[in-house]
Write a protein that holds these residues in place. Structure first.
Motif, mmCIF file in Angstrom:
data_model
loop_
_atom_site.group_PDB
_atom_site.id
_atom_site.type_symbol
_atom_site.label_atom_id
_atom_site.label_comp_id
_atom_site.label_asym_id
_atom_site.label_seq_id
_atom_site.Cartn_x
_atom_site.Cartn_y
_atom_site.Cartn_z
ATOM 1 N N GLU A 154 0.718 -1.082 0.148
ATOM 2 C CA GLU A 154 -0.048 0.001 -0.091
ATOM 3 C C GLU A 154 1.125 1.203 0.054
ATOM 4 O O GLU A 154 1.385 1.438 0.849
ATOM 5 N N LYS A 159 1.869 -4.032 3.870
ATOM 6 C CA LYS A 159 0.903 -4.131 5.081
ATOM 7 C C LYS A 159 0.698 -5.529 5.377
ATOM 8 O O LYS A 159 0.485 -6.143 4.666
ATOM 9 N N TYR A 179 -10.715 -7.648 -0.690
ATOM 10 C CA TYR A 179 -11.739 -6.760 0.381
ATOM 11 C C TYR A 179 -11.225 -7.041 1.695
ATOM 12 O O TYR A 179 -11.343 -8.237 2.034
ATOM 13 N N THR A 182 -13.271 -2.561 5.216
ATOM 14 C CA THR A 182 -13.546 -1.334 4.400
ATOM 15 C C THR A 182 -12.604 -0.972 3.151
ATOM 16 O O THR A 182 -12.983 -0.158 2.370
ATOM 17 N N LYS A 183 -11.520 -1.642 3.327
ATOM 18 C CA LYS A 183 -10.398 -1.476 2.430
ATOM 19 C C LYS A 183 -10.507 -2.390 1.132
ATOM 20 O O LYS A 183 -10.929 -3.532 1.442
ATOM 21 N N LYS A 184 -9.887 -1.821 0.025
ATOM 22 C CA LYS A 184 -9.573 -2.664 -1.206
ATOM 23 C C LYS A 184 -8.244 -2.650 -1.496
ATOM 24 O O LYS A 184 -7.691 -1.512 -1.905
ATOM 25 N N TYR A 185 -7.406 -3.902 -1.782
ATOM 26 C CA TYR A 185 -6.197 -3.954 -2.515
ATOM 27 C C TYR A 185 -6.280 -4.397 -3.908
ATOM 28 O O TYR A 185 -6.963 -5.579 -3.764
#
Length: 249
Positions: A154, A159, A179, A182-185
């Motif tokens: 990130e 991370k 997912y 609430t985060k998307k990689y």
């Protein structure tokens, strides 16, 4: 464990330790511990708070950095980087035989240190995903367990993501979207390739474009699943397999 990458420093020169510590903290890493010899290093590793180790090859004591590297590889399964003032052929050969994820020569600059860790973590990610590493040989790793974690880049840092925290994965052309909360990689991997590394008792492909963590499923509809208010379709061909993954009353 913290999401910040934690680094163990194994070095018996105080000035070098201070330089490494200051440089790492400047770029956002955490120090899990500082050891002068193998015994101290093992005590810190046993605490389970270390993600990557920087090892001086010539630490004090009967057990040198080469011995410690072999122990880390066998028992702790984390990446390690060698740090040494010697770059002769014999020393390099001994180091390479342990299959390190990086090699840093003293004296080093701040950017050299950062780059070495960046490359080591990238190679470790590839190691976990059964891809070819830029070391001596291709190494195949068994699927991860739900208690394990992966490193996902990130911005300018990697991370640590626990496998159990992954909600679902969506395929987008040559990439996948992972997912987590609430985060998307976004990762450059195929969906089927990624699935092979996931804990098979916890993750299931429900559609040609979706993999879900069965523990994260909140509702099951006629042809869809709900995870955190997100509707995820499942195909008729996979319906029977999906039903076997859950208990119905």
């Amino acid at each position: 464990m913290s999401e910040t990458i934690s680094v163990l420093i194994v070095e018996d020169e105080f000035l070098t330790v201070d330089a490494i510590k200051d440089n790492l903290e400047d770029v956002g890493y955490r120090i899990s511990g500082i050891a002068r010899d193998a015994k101290e290093a093992l005590s810190i590793l046993d605490e389970g708070e270390t993600d990557i180790a920087i090892l001086d090859m010539n630490i004090q004591g009967a057990r040198d950095g080469i011995w410690l590297a072999k122990r880390i590889k066998e028992s702790y399964k984390i990446p390690f980087i060698f740090l040494t003032a010697y770059s002769d052929k014999k020393t390099v050969k001994s180091a390479v035989e342990t299959q390190p994820f990086g090699y840093l020569i003293k004296p080093f600059k701040k950017m050299d240190l950062f780059t070495s860790i960046e490359v080591a973590l990238r190679n470790f990610v590839d190691f976990q995903f059964n891809t070819e590493l830029d070391i001596q040989s291709t190494i195949k790793e068994k699927p991860l367990a739900i208690e394990d974690y992966i490193f996902i880049k990130e911005k300018n840092i990697y991370k640590k993501i626990a496998m159990k925290d992954i909600l679902y994965i969506k395929s987008e052309l040559k990439y996948i979207e992972v997912y987590v909360g609430t985060k998307k990689y976004l990762l450059r991997y195929g969906l089927s390739e990624f699935l092979k590394t996931l804990p098979e008792n916890h993750f299931i492909q429900v559609h040609r474009s979706y993999i879900v963590n069965k523990n994260a499923v909140d509702q099951i509809g006629i042809n869809y699943l709900v995870i955190k208010e997100n509707e995820i379709p499942f195909s008729n061909q996979r319906k029977e397999e999906i039903i076997k993954m859950f208990h119905f009353l």
